[in-house]
Design a protein around this motif. Structure first.
Motif, short mmCIF file in Angstrom:
data_model
loop_
_atom_site.label_atom_id
_atom_site.label_comp_id
_atom_site.label_asym_id
_atom_site.label_seq_id
_atom_site.Cartn_x
_atom_site.Cartn_y
_atom_site.Cartn_z
N THR A 116 -24.20 23.52 -5.03
CA THR A 116 -24.94 23.77 -4.06
C THR A 116 -23.94 24.79 -3.37
OG1 THR A 116 -23.06 22.60 -2.59
CG2 THR A 116 -24.76 21.02 -3.35
N SER A 117 -24.07 25.69 -2.08
CA SER A 117 -23.78 26.30 -1.35
C SER A 117 -22.20 26.65 -1.65
CB SER A 117 -23.36 27.35 0.06
OG SER A 117 -23.46 25.94 0.48
N ARG A 118 -21.10 25.34 -1.44
CA ARG A 118 -19.79 24.62 -1.29
C ARG A 118 -20.02 24.10 -2.14
NH1 ARG A 118 -18.69 24.87 4.31
NH2 ARG A 118 -17.49 23.69 3.74
N GLY A 119 -19.99 23.58 -3.16
CA GLY A 119 -19.76 23.51 -4.72
C GLY A 119 -20.44 22.56 -5.46
N GLU A 124 -24.80 9.72 -0.77
CA GLU A 124 -24.67 11.45 -1.77
C GLU A 124 -23.21 11.58 -1.80
OE1 GLU A 124 -26.77 15.79 -1.65
OE2 GLU A 124 -25.43 14.30 0.68
N ILE A 125 -22.40 11.75 -2.47
CA ILE A 125 -21.60 12.12 -3.25
C ILE A 125 -21.28 13.60 -2.83
CG2 ILE A 125 -19.28 12.27 -4.72
CD1 ILE A 125 -20.12 9.17 -5.49
N MET A 127 -19.09 17.18 -4.00
CA MET A 127 -17.33 17.68 -4.27
C MET A 127 -17.46 18.76 -3.41
SD MET A 127 -16.92 17.22 -7.96
CE MET A 127 -15.02 17.97 -8.79
N ASP A 128 -16.82 19.23 -2.62
CA ASP A 128 -16.66 20.35 -1.29
C ASP A 128 -15.66 21.40 -1.67
OD1 ASP A 128 -16.50 22.66 0.83
OD2 ASP A 128 -17.61 21.24 1.49
N PHE A 129 -15.67 22.17 -2.50
CA PHE A 129 -14.68 23.36 -3.18
C PHE A 129 -14.31 24.25 -2.13
CE2 PHE A 129 -17.16 23.66 -7.36
CZ PHE A 129 -16.30 22.27 -7.51
N VAL A 130 -15.11 23.91 -0.54
CA VAL A 130 -14.48 24.88 0.19
C VAL A 130 -13.12 24.54 1.55
CG1 VAL A 130 -15.68 26.20 2.54
CG2 VAL A 130 -17.38 26.17 0.61
#
Length: 110
Positions: A56-59, A73-74, A76-79
């Motif tokens: 995704t755009s965030r992870g 849904e799970i 992983m948000d890198f932001v």
């Protein structure tokens, strides 16, 4: 192979494993945990194709998975440096911030 400016591309950045080792290990472990959850929740497809995590755009995300008459849904948000879980019933949860998710490696700043 290194590109030159004449090739209209920049050279690949040098990735220093020792600098990003902790971040890479953290992401690796979380993808394994999330992958096992997806493996259990999704209907079997040949060669475990049903276990894919999506960019995704965030992870990374599992996309929707069935559970107890609804879906969840799970992500992983890198932001935001965390693992988030949301449900179709409006529930939401997050794991405590994971500092390794915010490393310069994952955010694209070399």
């Amino acid at each position: 192979m290194t590109f030159t400016k004449n090739d209209n591309a920049l050279p690949w950045p040098v990735l220093r494993f020792d600098r990003y080792k902790d971040s890479l290990e953290t992401v690796h472990l979380w993808t394994q945990i999330i992958g096992k959850i997806r493996l259990r929740q999704m209907p079997w497809i040949n060669h475990s194709w049903h276990v894919t995590l999506y960019v995704t755009s965030r992870g990374l995300t599992t996309r929707a998975m069935p559970y107890a008459g609804g879906i969840f849904e799970i992500v992983m948000d890198f932001v935001d440096h965390e693992v988030k879980v949301t449900t179709s019933a409006g529930g939401a949860g997050r794991m405590p911030p994971v500092s390794a998710f915010g490393s310069r490696f994952l955010c694209g700043a070399f």
